[in-house]
Motif scaffolding. Structure first.
Motif, PDB file in Angstrom:
ATOM      1  N   TRP A  50      63.898 123.809   8.451  1.00 34.54           N
ATOM      2  CA  TRP A  50      64.880 124.225   7.550  1.00 34.54           C
ATOM      3  C   TRP A  50      64.429 123.982   6.175  1.00 34.54           C
ATOM      4  O   TRP A  50      65.334 124.427   5.332  1.00 34.54           O
ATOM      5  CB  TRP A  50      66.124 123.462   8.039  1.00 34.54           C
ATOM      6  N   SER A  51      63.722 122.862   6.039  1.00 38.34           N
ATOM      7  CA  SER A  51      63.243 122.632   4.401  1.00 38.34           C
ATOM      8  C   SER A  51      62.711 123.687   3.725  1.00 38.34           C
ATOM      9  O   SER A  51      63.193 123.984   2.623  1.00 38.34           O
ATOM     10  CB  SER A  51      62.444 121.329   4.483  1.00 38.34           C
ATOM     11  N   HIS A  52      61.887 124.693   4.535  1.00 35.27           N
ATOM     12  CA  HIS A  52      61.442 125.957   4.144  1.00 35.27           C
ATOM     13  C   HIS A  52      62.288 126.920   4.165  1.00 35.27           C
ATOM     14  O   HIS A  52      62.515 127.968   3.198  1.00 35.27           O
ATOM     15  CB  HIS A  52      60.074 126.043   4.511  1.00 35.27           C
ATOM     16  N   LEU A  53      62.928 127.151   5.367  1.00 37.08           N
ATOM     17  CA  LEU A  53      63.830 128.056   5.471  1.00 37.08           C
ATOM     18  C   LEU A  53      64.869 128.094   4.668  1.00 37.08           C
ATOM     19  O   LEU A  53      65.375 129.227   4.045  1.00 37.08           O
ATOM     20  CB  LEU A  53      64.307 128.202   6.999  1.00 37.08           C
ATOM     21  N   ALA A  54      65.542 127.041   4.188  1.00 32.96           N
ATOM     22  CA  ALA A  54      66.591 127.108   3.339  1.00 32.96           C
ATOM     23  C   ALA A  54      66.164 127.367   2.031  1.00 32.96           C
ATOM     24  O   ALA A  54      67.052 128.173   1.103  1.00 32.96           O
ATOM     25  CB  ALA A  54      67.307 125.541   3.355  1.00 32.96           C
ATOM     26  N   ALA A  55      64.917 127.423   1.662  1.00 32.79           N
ATOM     27  CA  ALA A  55      64.651 127.636   0.059  1.00 32.79           C
ATOM     28  C   ALA A  55      64.518 129.078   0.077  1.00 32.79           C
ATOM     29  O   ALA A  55      64.353 129.803  -0.842  1.00 32.79           O
ATOM     30  CB  ALA A  55      63.236 127.133  -0.037  1.00 32.79           C
ATOM     31  N   PRO A 106      66.346 131.842   1.126  1.00 36.70           N
ATOM     32  CA  PRO A 106      67.672 132.437   0.466  1.00 36.70           C
ATOM     33  C   PRO A 106      67.605 132.362  -1.044  1.00 36.70           C
ATOM     34  O   PRO A 106      68.201 133.125  -1.842  1.00 36.70           O
ATOM     35  CB  PRO A 106      68.401 131.945   1.410  1.00 36.70           C
ATOM     36  N   SER A 111      58.021 128.153   7.952  1.00 39.05           N
ATOM     37  CA  SER A 111      59.266 128.072   8.941  1.00 39.05           C
ATOM     38  C   SER A 111      58.738 128.457  10.217  1.00 39.05           C
ATOM     39  O   SER A 111      59.167 127.779  11.389  1.00 39.05           O
ATOM     40  CB  SER A 111      60.586 128.639   8.430  1.00 39.05           C
TER      41      SER A 111
END
Length: 308
Positions: free
Chosen positions: A39-44, A46, A85
């Motif tokens: 999630w640390s990379h997936l959230a970035a 968007p 991710s």
């Protein structure tokens, strides 16, 4: 009747067990420390997509040749965030997919390394530094990006995690050399700039965030201070991810500001052979992908021999 029902149920359960491994539930990624890494990379992603969408409304990426490096670094950033991710989410499916998804992750890193080098060379560089490095900067950046991918793939394939020194040399030495080259236009500008510029603050932040991230990537803190307390949250690799995301976001803001405010400088510097950067980008992508595919085939052969 009961016997018939029992037989049908047993066949149903057998068929469910035979589903392909990749279709298995993804719940393990939400139950252990990889959840934060995903999630640390997936959230970035968007956040970058939203920035991209806003830029698309005012930047003509198709007609403005000087906007193409900006497009490349945006695409490269989204690529490495997505690939990372996916690697952390799906690498536990099997031993083969563990290797394959991390090879894909290294492709994303290589693409991002070249995109960063291009963005810094095109927009952030000062004329005096451009005069020194223009003959070799981008070709060398492309070569080091590929070497970083190849070294990481080989280290993952060849060396056991317990054998840390050779593996780290294969992985970190090319990446370190690539970073020194890629960031050199920014460091030179920070050291020689005589007036404050809005982009410089973001450039300084990206350097700071990267160095902090590199520290946590190379050193197992804080789990070394708190053994057994950081299985789910607080691992060094998770902290590395956070700082790398902050580095990327600061870098994108700096490059956008440079694109908007330094057109007079970079339009006078970049021309003629400089437009070969697009071809070098495609070469970097192609070589990295082919390297990852080759190493995945070696993994498949190795696992086949083990099964025999």
């Amino acid at each position: 009747m009961a016997t018939v029902v029992t037989e049908k149920l047993s066949r149903l359960f057998i068929n469910l067990r035979q589903l392909p491994p990749l279709l298995a539930p993804l719940s393990p990624a939400t139950q252990h420390n990889e959840a934060i890494n995903v999630w640390s990379h997936l959230a970035a992603a968007p956040v970058l997509l939203l920035r991209f969408q806003r830029l698309w409304q005012r930047v003509d990426f198709g007609q403005d040749a000087h906007a193409r490096p900006l497009l490349i670094i945006l695409v490269a950033s989204l690529t490495y965030l997505t690939f990372s991710s996916l690697a952390h989410l799906l690498q536990a499916k099997s031993e083969f997919w563990h290797y394959s998804f991390f090879f894909m992750d290294y492709v994303g890193v290589a693409v991002y390394q070249y995109g960063s080098a291009l963005g810094h060379f095109y927009y952030a560089i000062e004329p005096s530094w451009h005069e020194r490095v223009r003959g070799f900067f981008l070709p060398l950046a492309a070569a080091l990006a590929w070497l970083s991918c190849a070294g990481s793939c080989y280290a993952k394939f060849r060396f056991h995690p317990a054998c840390s020194l050779p593996g780290r040399l294969c992985q970190e030495l090319p990446s370190g050399l690539a970073y020194l080259l890629d960031i050199s236009p920014v460091i030179h500008r920070i050291c020689t700039s005589a007036r404050p510029e809005p982009a410089l603050l973001y450039h300084k932040c990206q350097v700071l965030f990267f160095l902090l991230g590199a520290f946590f990537f190379s050193h197992p803190y804080p789990e070394k201070w708190f053994p057994g307390k950081c299985h789910f949250f607080g691992q060094s690799h998770q902290i590395f991810h956070v700082f790398l995301v902050l580095c990327t976001l600061a870098q994108i803001e700096a490059v956008v500001l440079d694109y908007e405010s330094r057109r007079e400088i970079y339009s006078s510097l970049q021309g003629g052979p400089a437009y070969d950067f697009s071809a070098l980008f495609l070469v970097t992508v192609a070589c990295s992908v082919l390297t990852a595919i080759y190493m995945a085939q070696r993994v498949r052969s190795k696992l086949g021999l083990k099964e025999e």
